[in-house]
Design a protein around this motif. Structure first.
Motif, mmCIF file in Angstrom:
data_model
loop_
_atom_site.group_PDB
_atom_site.id
_atom_site.type_symbol
_atom_site.label_atom_id
_atom_site.label_comp_id
_atom_site.label_asym_id
_atom_site.label_seq_id
_atom_site.Cartn_x
_atom_site.Cartn_y
_atom_site.Cartn_z
ATOM 1 N N VAL A 1 -12.709 16.931 68.204
ATOM 2 C CA VAL A 1 -12.576 17.766 69.406
ATOM 3 C C VAL A 1 -11.593 17.139 70.384
ATOM 4 C CG1 VAL A 1 -13.820 18.657 71.387
ATOM 5 C CG2 VAL A 1 -14.814 18.830 69.131
ATOM 6 N N ARG A 2 -11.534 15.791 70.439
ATOM 7 C CA ARG A 2 -10.649 15.137 71.399
ATOM 8 C C ARG A 2 -9.204 15.547 71.170
ATOM 9 N NH1 ARG A 2 -11.823 10.163 70.253
ATOM 10 N NH2 ARG A 2 -13.552 10.080 71.704
ATOM 11 N N PHE B 1 -7.999 18.057 69.278
ATOM 12 C CA PHE B 1 -7.817 19.516 69.366
ATOM 13 C C PHE B 1 -7.775 19.974 70.819
ATOM 14 C CE2 PHE B 1 -11.007 22.794 70.378
ATOM 15 C CZ PHE B 1 -10.242 23.922 70.195
ATOM 16 N N ALA B 2 -8.736 19.483 71.635
ATOM 17 C CA ALA B 2 -8.830 19.966 73.017
ATOM 18 C C ALA B 2 -7.633 19.501 73.836
ATOM 19 C CB ALA B 2 -10.126 19.469 73.654
ATOM 20 N N ASN B 3 -7.170 18.281 73.593
ATOM 21 C CA ASN B 3 -6.021 17.790 74.347
ATOM 22 C C ASN B 3 -4.789 18.624 74.070
ATOM 23 O OD1 ASN B 3 -5.903 15.302 76.105
ATOM 24 N ND2 ASN B 3 -7.408 14.715 74.584
ATOM 25 N N THR C 1 -4.649 21.744 72.788
ATOM 26 C CA THR C 1 -4.823 23.115 73.245
ATOM 27 C C THR C 1 -4.684 23.201 74.758
ATOM 28 O OG1 THR C 1 -6.397 23.356 71.454
ATOM 29 C CG2 THR C 1 -6.332 25.103 73.048
ATOM 30 N N ALA C 2 -5.338 22.273 75.480
ATOM 31 C CA ALA C 2 -5.319 22.338 76.938
ATOM 32 C C ALA C 2 -3.908 22.137 77.463
ATOM 33 C CB ALA C 2 -6.246 21.276 77.513
ATOM 34 N N THR D 1 -1.955 25.254 76.930
ATOM 35 C CA THR D 1 -2.437 26.337 77.783
ATOM 36 C C THR D 1 -1.918 26.164 79.207
ATOM 37 O OG1 THR D 1 -4.430 26.307 76.454
ATOM 38 C CG2 THR D 1 -4.497 27.604 78.449
ATOM 39 N N ILE E 1 0.979 12.252 76.357
ATOM 40 C CA ILE E 1 -0.325 12.577 75.774
ATOM 41 C C ILE E 1 -0.208 12.693 74.264
ATOM 42 C CG2 ILE E 1 -2.114 14.347 75.661
ATOM 43 C CD1 ILE E 1 -2.386 13.093 78.244
ATOM 44 N N GLN F 1 -2.616 10.382 72.140
ATOM 45 C CA GLN F 1 -3.682 10.955 71.311
ATOM 46 C C GLN F 1 -3.532 10.542 69.850
ATOM 47 O OE1 GLN F 1 -6.462 12.274 72.193
ATOM 48 N NE2 GLN F 1 -5.885 12.131 74.334
ATOM 49 N N LEU G 1 -11.974 17.629 78.835
ATOM 50 C CA LEU G 1 -11.579 18.766 78.009
ATOM 51 C C LEU G 1 -12.739 19.301 77.172
ATOM 52 C CD1 LEU G 1 -8.066 17.569 77.011
ATOM 53 C CD2 LEU G 1 -8.709 19.208 78.728
ATOM 54 N N TYR G 2 -13.812 18.496 77.005
ATOM 55 C CA TYR G 2 -14.993 19.054 76.337
ATOM 56 C C TYR G 2 -15.521 20.239 77.145
ATOM 57 C CZ TYR G 2 -15.075 14.746 73.580
ATOM 58 O OH TYR G 2 -14.755 13.708 72.773
ATOM 59 N N LEU H 1 -13.696 22.266 78.793
ATOM 60 C CA LEU H 1 -12.801 23.370 78.446
ATOM 61 C C LEU H 1 -13.231 24.012 77.129
ATOM 62 C CD1 LEU H 1 -9.867 24.441 79.408
ATOM 63 C CD2 LEU H 1 -9.132 23.246 77.377
#
Lengths: 250, 76
Positions: free
Chosen positions: A175-176, A178-180, A182-183, A186, A220, A224, B62-63, B65
């Motif tokens: 998730v770390r 993926f979320a970085n 995606t965010a 976005t 980032i 990451q 971000l979790y 999010l």
């Protein structure tokens, strides 16, 4: 603002292929992965095909990368870990190139798909479990669930806590990343949207901010990839040195 | 309250977690400046760990999010 902010992450199939119910269609993400693999392979093959004692530009770049990955492995796993150098180097270079190439407008960030990062995370965690079981036998399981030096009356409390922490490892690893990714994309998308809707009078403000965000995203992307690699090394190192002295980052 | 409004509220509440990450990132950089002011020659080594810590804290924000995305997916 009815526009879905996740719209750029949707994938259209260019060539739909179905193999016995399994969807292996060619889409933008697949093409990007091919591009990344080709680029990494070309870079490394070209850099190492004409090796010289005094390295040129390309060879220097490859040497810096290899040295950097060797440094990560030596810091976290020690000399035993060099056995895993091909795996770690492949993971690092693939994720790094995916993250960096995704910042080029018009391309696709493969690591913003959770299925990609989840496959990496589950592979790494599964490998660490198999490695620990092969190296230490069945006493590996109580080894990871009960930290060393636990008094006997704390064991019923520590086992569930450590179990949750073990299960959280692959989830947070996937998730770390993926979320970085995606965010970040976005935020860039929202800023560009504001630029267009703001017009000339006020639109320069979000545009300037988006330039700064792009710089941060470059950082980032690298951090990451680095963190994914370091945590991979830490997890594999935990399986190597059961009850090792190094403290691990969760 | 209808469920669509509740979902929007939930997505907004999921963003509240960013406050904690803001505190964390401020703490990391503040401590970094303190450490470098006290011992300027340690900047290289401390900086490496600072960036790792920064990325880990940012990931926790971000979790939240991700939870907002999950609620958005459930909304239909």
């Amino acid at each position: 603002m009815e526009e879905n902010p996740l719209h750029p992450f949707e994938l259209q199939n260019y060539i739909p292929i179905s193999l016995g119910g399994l969807d292996i269609s060619i889409n933008k993400a697949v093409i990007m992965m091919w591009v990344v693999v080709t680029l990494v392979t070309l870079l490394m093959v070209m850099a190492s095909s004409a090796r010289k004692l005094v390295p040129g530009k390309l060879q220097s770049l490859a040497e810096i990368l290899v040295d950097f990955i060797r440094g990560i492995i030596m810091d976290t796993m020690g000399k035993d870990g060099m056995r895993f150098f091909p795996l770690i180097a492949t993971l690092f270079l693939f994720i790094l190139f995916c993250n960096l190439l995704g910042l080029v407008p018009g391309t696709y960030t493969v690591t913003s798909q959770i299925v990609v990062t989840a496959v990496f995370a589950i592979t790494v965690y599964g490998l660490s479990l198999v490695l620990g079981l092969v190296l230490h036998g069945i006493k590996f399981l109580p080894g990871i669930l009960i930290p060393p030096g636990t008094p006997w009356w704390l064991v019923p409390l520590m086992v569930p806590i450590e179990f949750v922490s073990q299960v959280a490892r692959p989830v947070s690893l996937a998730v770390r990343l993926f979320a970085n990714m995606t965010a970040g994309h976005t935020i860039l998308g929202v800023l560009f949207g504001l630029t267009i809707s703001g017009g000339l009078l006020i639109g320069w403000l979000p545009f300037a901010f988006s330039v700064a965000m792009n710089g941060l995203e470059l950082g980032i992307a690298f951090i990451q990839a680095y963190i994914f690699t370091v945590l991979t090394c830490v997890y594999l190192g935990d399986a190597f040195h059961l009850h090792g002295s190094e403290d691990h980052a969760h | 309250m209808d469920s669509a409004a509740a979902a929007l509220l939930g997505m907004g509440l999921a963003a509240a977690g960013f406050a904690g990450a803001g505190v964390g990132i401020g703490f990391i950089f503040g401590k970094m400046i303190e450490a470098v002011a006290r011992q300027p020659e340690a900047e290289g080594r401390v900086g490496k760990y600072m960036w790792i810590g920064f990325a880990l804290v940012e990931a926790i924000a971000l979790y939240g999010l991700v939870i907002a995305f999950i609620i958005m997916g459930l909304r239909k």
